[in-house]
Design an enzyme around this catalytic site. Structure first.
Site, mmCIF file in Angstrom:
data_model
loop_
_atom_site.group_PDB
_atom_site.id
_atom_site.type_symbol
_atom_site.label_atom_id
_atom_site.label_comp_id
_atom_site.label_asym_id
_atom_site.label_seq_id
_atom_site.Cartn_x
_atom_site.Cartn_y
_atom_site.Cartn_z
ATOM 1 N N ASP A 269 -16.355 70.031 12.600
ATOM 2 C CA ASP A 269 -15.379 71.125 12.568
ATOM 3 C C ASP A 269 -15.069 71.551 14.000
ATOM 4 O O ASP A 269 -15.956 71.956 14.741
ATOM 5 C CB ASP A 269 -15.978 72.300 11.789
ATOM 6 C CG ASP A 269 -14.905 73.226 11.240
ATOM 7 O OD1 ASP A 269 -15.072 73.717 10.124
ATOM 8 O OD2 ASP A 269 -13.908 73.464 11.949
ATOM 9 N N ASP B 104 -8.296 70.000 11.485
ATOM 10 C CA ASP B 104 -9.365 70.257 12.455
ATOM 11 C C ASP B 104 -10.775 70.039 11.903
ATOM 12 O O ASP B 104 -11.737 70.534 12.470
ATOM 13 C CB ASP B 104 -9.244 71.676 13.009
ATOM 14 C CG ASP B 104 -9.581 72.726 11.966
ATOM 15 O OD1 ASP B 104 -9.541 72.416 10.769
ATOM 16 O OD2 ASP B 104 -9.893 73.862 12.356
ATOM 17 N N GLU B 105 -10.889 69.327 10.787
ATOM 18 C CA GLU B 105 -12.230 69.061 10.277
ATOM 19 C C GLU B 105 -12.281 67.734 9.534
ATOM 20 O O GLU B 105 -11.274 67.284 8.998
ATOM 21 C CB GLU B 105 -12.706 70.192 9.356
ATOM 22 C CG GLU B 105 -11.857 70.339 8.126
ATOM 23 C CD GLU B 105 -12.378 71.432 7.194
ATOM 24 O OE1 GLU B 105 -13.554 71.392 6.829
ATOM 25 O OE2 GLU B 105 -11.572 72.303 6.839
#
Length: 413
Positions: free
Chosen positions: A8, A103-104
DNA sequence: TCTGGGGTCCTAGGACCC
DNA sequence: TCTGGGGTCCTAGGACCC
């Protein structure tokens, strides 16, 4: 026994903005738009968070909390670019990667020990590699399931690594608040509190019947989740199995509420064109078109219509959404948001195109060409105003020769 | 606190069919 | 006609995630 990583990125949007403008570093920064605009915070720097600013907070509220913050517009292209770079790195560690959002990501690291060492060491290498390639920080959770890995990465924030050892999952989860479980939001949390469940460990004392009765299908999977299992909902399916999109939508919130019919129609037409374009990019045809309206008091309605023949054409989406608008809009109320969604996807069969004498196929080709022009010269290159479009359509109906591809060949020489 | 935009999944009622 | 039961499709709304 699997080894799953959840990676993350830390304050992703803000961190990317800092790469473009290093003067933002160390300052309270809010990504999402101007502090006076309608909108919410997409991301806040850790300095801004100290003032109580967090994502999803209205921008104007963020300003109240932290007037000295620097408010910047989001740059989705930049985030996509850096997300791609991160993916490249992850892919060097294992081919079993799934970007869960921009974003992860989840990585199945099972069986990489010989090559990369034990999980904690591998995670450290991964962390270094991402930092080197992008200058961005991330946090990594390691566990035997996606659920626990995700919760662990959250607890590892920021710029940390947390490994929940196999066998210790429920002991790790037990003291955590139920809202740490992905899928347990405000409503669910309140309901659980209502029956005396505040921590994940409290879930194991409830029997399955109780959970199903009160919370349905989801309740049942809660029991498994309290043990750290990827049961139901979010975490079903294997890592890396990219599901096909189930809906494509665009919506717009006006800066000021409006009752202006022309403005509503023009906006809707523009949104419909964007949706149609993405349908063509994906090679999809939608059977159901849904209109969404939100009035000034925030009440929201959706109205859908299913077509006999699936479509990916601007004209169909515009017509359908417009007639839904006319049939359902409450003229007494000002509109805050308007949106359109396409669902019920079917692959093109080729059969359908024969049924209308090739009309759809010619349109598809013409619109594909327009899409390319837009790519090259920008959105305004091939803009048709709502009014103009109306006239154009009438002409098409009267005169088949006006259809794209049916233009009379010009005599040269 | 005056609440974006893009998604997924679930529930529930009614129509319709066998 | 006093009234079943299952399956599927359509529609509307809502919780939730990033």
């Amino acid at each position: 026994m699997k080894t799953i990583f959840h990676v993350d990125m830390d304050a992703f949007f803000v961190s990317v903005e800092e790469l473009y403008d290093p003067s933002l570093r160390g300052k309270p920064v809010v990504v999402g738009g101007k502090s006076t605009e309608r909108g919410v915070v997409s991301a806040a720097s850790y300095e801004a968070r100290k003032f109580g600013v967090h994502s999803a907070m209205p921008l104007r509220t963020a300003y109240q909390h932290c007037p000295q913050a620097i408010f910047v517009e989001g740059h989705p292209e930049r985030y996509r670019e850096y997300s791609g770079r991160v993916f490249e790195i992850l892919n060097q560690f294992t081919p079993v990667v799934e970007m869960a959002s921009i974003d992860e990501a989840y990585l199945d690291m099972t069986g990489t020990e010989r090559l990369l060492g034990p999980p904690l060491l591998a995670a450290h290498k991964l962390h270094e590699a991402i930092k080197k390639a992008t200058d961005l920080n991330c946090s990594i959770g390691i566990a035997t399931s996606r659920l626990v890995a995700k919760i662990a990465s959250d607890q590892a924030k920021r710029n940390g690594i947390l490994h929940v050892l196999p066998g210790l999952e429920s002991r790790y989860l037990a003291p955590l608040e139920v809202k740490r479980i992905p899928g347990v939001g405000k409503v669910m949390e309140k309901n659980l509190h209502g029956i005396g469940v505040r921590r994940i460990g409290d879930l194991s004392v409830l029997d399955e019947k109780q959970l199903t009765g009160r919370f349905g299908k989801w309740g049942l999977s809660l029991a498994g989740k309290s043990q750290g299992l990827d049961a139901g909902g979010w975490f079903s399916g294997e890592i890396g199995e990219k599901a096909n999109p189930k809906s494509i939508s665009h919506e717009h919130t006006f800066n000021e509420d409006t009752r202006d019919a022309e403005r509503l129609e023009a906006t809707l037409a523009h949104l419909a064109e964007k949706v149609a374009r993405r349908l063509r990019e994906h090679g999809l045809h939608a059977r159901t078109i849904q209109l969404k309206l939100r009035y000034s008091d925030f009440t929201t309605i959706t109205r859908a219509h299913s077509l006999a023949t699936p479509t990916q054409l601007d004209i169909d989406l515009i017509e359908q959404s417009r007639s839904l608008l006319h049939a359902n809009r409450d003229r007494a109320q000002a509109v805050r948001l308007i949106g359109i969604q396409a669902t019920g996807f079917e692959q093109a069969t080729g059969q359908l195109e024969l049924m209308d004498g090739g009309r759809s196929e010619r349109w598809r080709q013409a619109l594909g060409a327009a899409d390319k022009l837009r790519d090259k010269y920008g959105e305004s290159a091939v803009a048709l105003g709502a009014g103009l479009r109306g006239k154009f359509r009438e002409r098409v109906h009267e005169n088949p020769a006006a259809l794209p591809g049916k233009e009379p060949k010009r005599k040269t020489d």
